[in-house]
Design a protein around this motif. Structure first.
Motif, PDB file in Angstrom:
ATOM      1  N   ASP A  77      -2.346   3.193  -1.201  1.00  0.00           N
ATOM      2  CA  ASP A  77      -1.971   1.657  -1.379  1.00  0.00           C
ATOM      3  C   ASP A  77      -3.352   0.892  -1.000  1.00  0.00           C
ATOM      4  OD1 ASP A  77      -1.845   2.810   1.532  1.00  0.00           O
ATOM      5  OD2 ASP A  77      -1.441   0.657   1.859  1.00  0.00           O
ATOM      6  N   PHE A 106       0.181   6.990   5.087  1.00  0.00           N
ATOM      7  CA  PHE A 106       1.099   5.674   5.460  1.00  0.00           C
ATOM      8  C   PHE A 106       0.908   4.456   4.634  1.00  0.00           C
ATOM      9  CE2 PHE A 106       0.539   7.111   9.555  1.00  0.00           C
ATOM     10  CZ  PHE A 106       1.684   6.815  10.282  1.00  0.00           C
ATOM     11  N   ASP A 156      -1.921   9.588  -0.322  1.00  0.00           N
ATOM     12  CA  ASP A 156      -2.322   8.919   0.981  1.00  0.00           C
ATOM     13  C   ASP A 156      -0.950   9.010   1.798  1.00  0.00           C
ATOM     14  OD1 ASP A 156      -3.229   6.992   3.176  1.00  0.00           O
ATOM     15  OD2 ASP A 156      -1.923   5.515   1.887  1.00  0.00           O
ATOM     16  N   ASP A 201      -8.680   4.410  -0.776  1.00  0.00           N
ATOM     17  CA  ASP A 201      -7.765   5.334  -1.635  1.00  0.00           C
ATOM     18  C   ASP A 201      -8.439   5.108  -2.848  1.00  0.00           C
ATOM     19  OD1 ASP A 201      -6.022   6.127   0.548  1.00  0.00           O
ATOM     20  OD2 ASP A 201      -4.738   4.436   0.055  1.00  0.00           O
TER      21      ASP A 201
END
Ligand code: MG
Length: 252
Positions: A191, A14, A12, A196
């Motif tokens: 996160d 950000f 991922d 995710d």
């Protein structure tokens, strides 16, 4: 969960590889409003902000249900509509406003400490991919390039370009295709529990939760989907820094 057979890793973006300064979103909103005004659109600022927030939340909720990516041009157009100004999402004034909004991100995004070293080390052994939920593809690419991330990855995917966002299976399929190995040989690090971790697990990848941004109390970048509140199953491996991740892979 064993990572012995892993030969590719998806990341991922950000709050996993990068974070943004807390002033990013207020600055972006200022640029958004300033650009609409300089294009001759006038409205009461607090009412516009309220309308924008409500149309963004509505679009995000719809996205949560069908997995299709939304785009900020719809949020802006709808908010203006609520202000009694009919401006189509395709209007060039809205395109200019979207670009202005995202330009606030360019100098405010930073790599999480140790990220470059970690990627350099992993690149010797693993194929790597980036899969980001980000509504405006061109801005996503600009951020990735400014931070020098592109050379590390065999495949870079941004939801705004794909039309769907994590956790939709389509975006994970594209990642798997780009990495060119079977799903059980791919780890995915992120996160956010729902997009995710749940998304990767459903797609047959091996999810890893990273908690660095949370642990360091760095500002989260909200505004895209918010941060999942529910924590994933405790059986999901979690790392709070890149040394722990390398250890999980058996590299330290
Ligand atoms: Mg994230």
């Amino acid at each position: 969960m064993s990572f012995n057979n892993v030969s590719a890793i998806g990341f991922d973006l950000f709050n996993t590889l990068i974070f943004a300064d807390p002033e990013t979103l207020p600055e972006a909103m200022g640029l958004l409003i300033g650009t609409l005004r300089s294009n001759g659109l006038h409205f009461d600022e607090p009412s516009f902000k309220k309308a924008y927030r409500s149309s963004a939340l509505q679009c995000i909720e719809k996205t949560r249900q069908d997995g299709k990516e939304t785009h900020n041009r719809f949020w802006i157009s709808e908010a203006l509509g609520l202000m009694g100004q009919d401006v189509a999402p395709e209007d060039p004034r809205i395109a200019a406003t979207v670009d202005a909004y995202f330009s606030a991100f360019y100098d405010h995004c930073h790599l999480i400490p140790g990220t470059e070293e970690m990627l350099t080390k992993l690149k010797r052994t693993y194929r790597m991919g980036l899969l980001s939920n980000f509504t405006h593809g061109p801005a996503g690419w600009e951020i990735i390039d400014r931070l020098g991330l592109r050379p590390f990855f065999e495949v870079v995917l941004i939801s705004g370009d794909l039309g769907y966002r994590k956790p939709h299976p389509m975006v994970f399929e594209r990642l798997v295709d780009g990495l060119g190995v079977s799903t059980d040989r791919i780890a995915f690090v992120g996160d956010d529990p729902e997009p995710d971790i749940l998304g990767a697990a459903r797609a047959g990848l091996k999810p890893v939760l990273t908690t660095y941004v949370r642990d360091q109390k760095l500002p989260l970048v909200p505004g895209f989907a918010g941060h999942g509140s529910q924590d994933p199953d405790p059986s999901i491996p979690r790392v709070s820094n890149w040394d722990e991740f390398l250890l999980l892979l058996g590299m330290e």
